[in-house]
Design an enzyme around this catalytic site. Structure first.
Site, mmCIF file in Angstrom:
data_model
loop_
_atom_site.group_PDB
_atom_site.id
_atom_site.type_symbol
_atom_site.label_atom_id
_atom_site.label_comp_id
_atom_site.label_asym_id
_atom_site.label_seq_id
_atom_site.Cartn_x
_atom_site.Cartn_y
_atom_site.Cartn_z
ATOM 1 N N SER A 53 0.779 -0.977 -0.225
ATOM 2 C CA SER A 53 -0.136 0.002 -0.300
ATOM 3 C C SER A 53 0.529 1.404 -0.119
ATOM 4 O O SER A 53 0.862 1.279 1.070
ATOM 5 C CB SER A 53 -0.407 0.112 1.543
ATOM 6 O OG SER A 53 -1.564 -1.246 1.097
ATOM 7 N N LEU A 73 2.218 4.468 5.375
ATOM 8 C CA LEU A 73 3.731 4.941 6.279
ATOM 9 C C LEU A 73 3.951 2.705 6.280
ATOM 10 O O LEU A 73 5.432 2.688 5.922
ATOM 11 C CB LEU A 73 4.527 6.038 7.036
ATOM 12 C CG LEU A 73 3.796 6.862 5.668
ATOM 13 C CD1 LEU A 73 4.399 8.175 7.091
ATOM 14 C CD2 LEU A 73 4.680 6.893 4.614
ATOM 15 N N GLU A 99 -13.288 4.021 -0.826
ATOM 16 C CA GLU A 99 -12.636 3.660 0.783
ATOM 17 C C GLU A 99 -14.108 2.765 2.063
ATOM 18 O O GLU A 99 -13.692 2.527 2.589
ATOM 19 C CB GLU A 99 -11.559 3.519 1.075
ATOM 20 C CG GLU A 99 -9.944 3.824 -0.054
ATOM 21 C CD GLU A 99 -9.276 3.264 -0.701
ATOM 22 O OE1 GLU A 99 -8.855 1.872 -0.007
ATOM 23 O OE2 GLU A 99 -8.892 2.730 -1.655
ATOM 24 N N HIS A 142 -5.904 6.739 4.733
ATOM 25 C CA HIS A 142 -7.489 7.424 4.306
ATOM 26 C C HIS A 142 -7.925 8.312 6.257
ATOM 27 O O HIS A 142 -7.173 8.479 6.755
ATOM 28 C CB HIS A 142 -8.142 6.300 6.040
ATOM 29 C CG HIS A 142 -8.196 5.135 4.625
ATOM 30 N ND1 HIS A 142 -7.894 3.976 4.894
ATOM 31 C CD2 HIS A 142 -8.561 5.010 3.181
ATOM 32 C CE1 HIS A 142 -8.034 2.906 4.052
ATOM 33 N NE2 HIS A 142 -8.302 3.047 2.920
ATOM 34 N N ASN A 154 0.390 -2.967 9.237
ATOM 35 C CA ASN A 154 0.400 -2.932 7.944
ATOM 36 C C ASN A 154 -0.778 -1.799 8.184
ATOM 37 O O ASN A 154 -1.490 -1.508 7.035
ATOM 38 C CB ASN A 154 -0.435 -4.474 7.913
ATOM 39 C CG ASN A 154 -0.042 -4.927 6.895
ATOM 40 O OD1 ASN A 154 1.424 -4.264 6.225
ATOM 41 N ND2 ASN A 154 -0.389 -6.396 6.422
ATOM 42 N N CYS A 182 -9.813 1.046 12.311
ATOM 43 C CA CYS A 182 -9.667 -0.237 10.683
ATOM 44 C C CYS A 182 -9.969 -1.232 10.855
ATOM 45 O O CYS A 182 -10.930 -1.248 9.651
ATOM 46 C CB CYS A 182 -8.562 0.075 10.275
ATOM 47 S SG CYS A 182 -7.322 1.350 9.913
HETATM 48 O O1 SUG Z 1 -5.713 -0.389 3.267
HETATM 49 N N1 SUG Z 1 -3.068 -2.258 5.172
HETATM 50 C C1 SUG Z 1 -4.075 -1.452 4.324
HETATM 51 C C2 SUG Z 1 -5.019 -0.890 5.963
HETATM 52 C C3 SUG Z 1 -6.485 -0.250 6.046
HETATM 53 C C4 SUG Z 1 -6.418 0.362 6.907
HETATM 54 N N2 SUG Z 1 -7.522 1.146 7.281
HETATM 55 C C5 SUG Z 1 -7.919 2.224 7.768
HETATM 56 N N3 SUG Z 1 -7.164 3.373 8.046
HETATM 57 N N4 SUG Z 1 -9.534 2.383 7.644
HETATM 58 C C6 SUG Z 1 -4.605 -0.796 3.616
HETATM 59 O O2 SUG Z 1 -3.549 0.172 3.082
HETATM 60 C C7 SUG Z 1 -1.162 -3.139 4.224
HETATM 61 C C8 SUG Z 1 -0.908 -4.504 2.649
HETATM 62 C C9 SUG Z 1 -0.125 -5.059 3.083
HETATM 63 O O3 SUG Z 1 1.140 -4.178 2.741
HETATM 64 O O4 SUG Z 1 0.602 -6.254 3.642
HETATM 65 C C10 SUG Z 1 -2.621 -2.527 4.075
HETATM 66 O O5 SUG Z 1 -3.609 -3.541 2.691
#
Ligand code: SUG
Length: 445
Positions: A23, A27, A175, A246, A361, A367
């Site tokens: 993603s 970060l 999203e 987000h 992650n 989340c």
């Molecule tokens: O979409 N991470 C998710 C985290 C989502 C967090 N959600 C909210 N803030 N509501 C994303 O970036 C990382 C997966 C990886 O790198 O293996 C990931 O998808």
């Protein structure tokens, strides 16, 4: 106006939980790429959080993980043969696609859908639009199965409208609830629906990191839900450039309170004013803003102070903030929480939960959950097998301990045994949550 409560539906973390750096602009995802993950610890942390919320008296539901690796996706790219061959060939010839096919990212249920409670919708039903998540390949694979999961949890079409995702194109990049905050006098009263977007569909976006939500997507979701009190606000470009992928990374709200970082919105004064206007005297919005001087954006993002659950615990006058332990470990963020509690402000209690596996992650407590405001009658129309009771919590704990690995590194994702183990876990889960015998693609094959 029937009274309503705020329920949470959390994504149960899947057996392939891993750190693949998928993603850009998130970060934590970039920083932890390649780290060994612990899927068993991850799912147990998620279950503990669900249990805490249920014990505090909030209705809590479980959304099942998705089938990963997503063999059907890899087949759509031309890989053929047995499932094991498809997986092996994809890892050899197209590793970026294979990694996307293995992600357990559906765990972040805040991105599952945008929800409009019946108090705000034109037809008096609860509306859901699953998010198309087109900005990231691995997340774009989620929405069809998410729709199935929502159908299973909210089966009564007289009370619930589960839409399809918006057309999965960049113009309508969506999203879900991660960019939505509902404010109101009380849960059952008509609310104000703040939708925060990062770019316009036809603008030339030149930011360093992607802006994941378009204004047009937010607008379309509100329109199809017939939602009242919609306020569309632009996310600040600085926030996105700093790693706010987000809005819920720098903002959370509940009832009449909006708690946010100074840099959350492009135009904070105009956003506050638009919310006040939309509230139209029905309630007085309270803005709790944390300055960049008190908490630099980098600390806010690393510690996830705002990616907390802001909840009304039954019987408590002031709101409770459920933060990740990382907030407690950051001196500046901790100081903000201490000042909140010491003040006479609307947030009176702060609790910390360990969701470290997800946090690596970029997924904090907020989340992991999808909020759904429901009346008693709507609550009674949900699938009871998906509601977290102490018994279900214990059963899922035993289930996870039996099926999940306690370490996964990148090469394990190519292991056909992991595919089989995951399917065995999901097969048993469909029975536990009463999802029917054709819930997952492998069950329909
Ligand atoms: O979409 N991470 C998710 C985290 C989502 C967090 N959600 C909210 N803030 N509501 C994303 O970036 C990382 C997966 C990886 O790198 O293996 C990931 O998808």
């Amino acid at each position: 106006m029937p009274p309503a409560v705020e329920a949470n539906a959390d994504g149960l973390i899947g057996p392939t939980h891993s750190y693949a750096g998928l993603s850009p602009g998130n970060l934590a995802s970039g920083k932890n790429r390649g780290l060994a993950s612990n899927p068993k610890a991850a799912v147990l942390q998620g279950l503990q959080k669900m249990r805490l919320l249920a014990d505090l008296g909030l209705p809590q539901f479980v959304l099942p993980p998705q089938e990963r690796p997503d063999i059907a996706f890899l087949r759509s790219l031309g890989f053929v043969g047995s499932d094991a061959t498809v997986l092996a060939d994809a890892w050899r010839d197209a590793p970026a696609f294979a990694a996307a096919a293995c992600s357990a990212s559906a765990m972040w249920a805040a991105n599952a859908a945008t929800v409009t409670p019946s108090a705000d919708s034109a037809d008096g039903r609860v509306h859901f639009t699953p998010a198309n998540l087109v900005t990231n390949l691995h997340r774009s694979l989620e929405h069809r199965q998410t729709t199935r999961a929502l159908d299973a949890l909210f089966p009564d079409p007289d009370r619930f409208a589960v839409h399809d995702a918006l057309p999965p194109v960049a113009h309508l990049a969506d999203e879900g609830a991660a960019n939505h905050v509902r404010l109101c006098a009380e849960h059952g009263a008509p609310g104000v629906n703040l939708m925060v977007w990062g770019r316009e569909a036809w603008e030339g976006w030149t930011g360093l990191f992607p802006a994941r939500q378009t204004r047009e997507a937010s607008d379309a979701v509100m329109r199809r839900h017939g939602a009242t009190g919609a306020v569309l606000a632009r996310q600040s470009r600085d926030a996105i450039a700093g790693g706010t992928f987000h809005n819920d990374v720098v903002c959370v709200g509940a009832l009449n309170v909006l708690f946010h970082h100074e840099l959350a919105f492009e135009d904070t004064a105009a956003t506050h004013e638009a919310i006040r206007r939309a509230a139209d005297g029905r309630f007085e919005p309270v803005f709790v803003e944390v300055s960049n001087a008190d908490l630099p954006l980098g600390d806010a993002i690393a510690s996830y102070l705002f990616n907390s659950m802001l909840i009304q615990v039954p019987g408590h006058n002031r709101l409770t903030l459920i933060c990740p332990t990382e907030t407690q470990e950051n001196a500046r963020s901790r100081a903000v929480t201490e000042r909140l509690v010491a003040s006479n402000g609307p947030i009176g209690e702060v609790r910390f939960v360990d969701v470290r596996q997800s946090m690596r992650n970029g997924g904090g407590p907020a989340c992991l959950r999808l909020r759904v405001v429901m009346t008693d009658a709507e609550l009674a129309a949900t699938n009871p097998a998906m509601r977290l009771t102490p018994e279900l919590h214990d059963r899922l704990t035993i289930w996870a301990e039996r099926h999940y690995r306690d370490e996964l590194v990148a090469r394990d994702l190519a292991d056909p045994d992991l595919l089989n183990e995951s399917r065995a876990a999901l097969e048993e889960l469909t029975g536990i949550l009463r999802l029917g015998s054709d819930f997952y693609p492998f069950q329909r094959a």
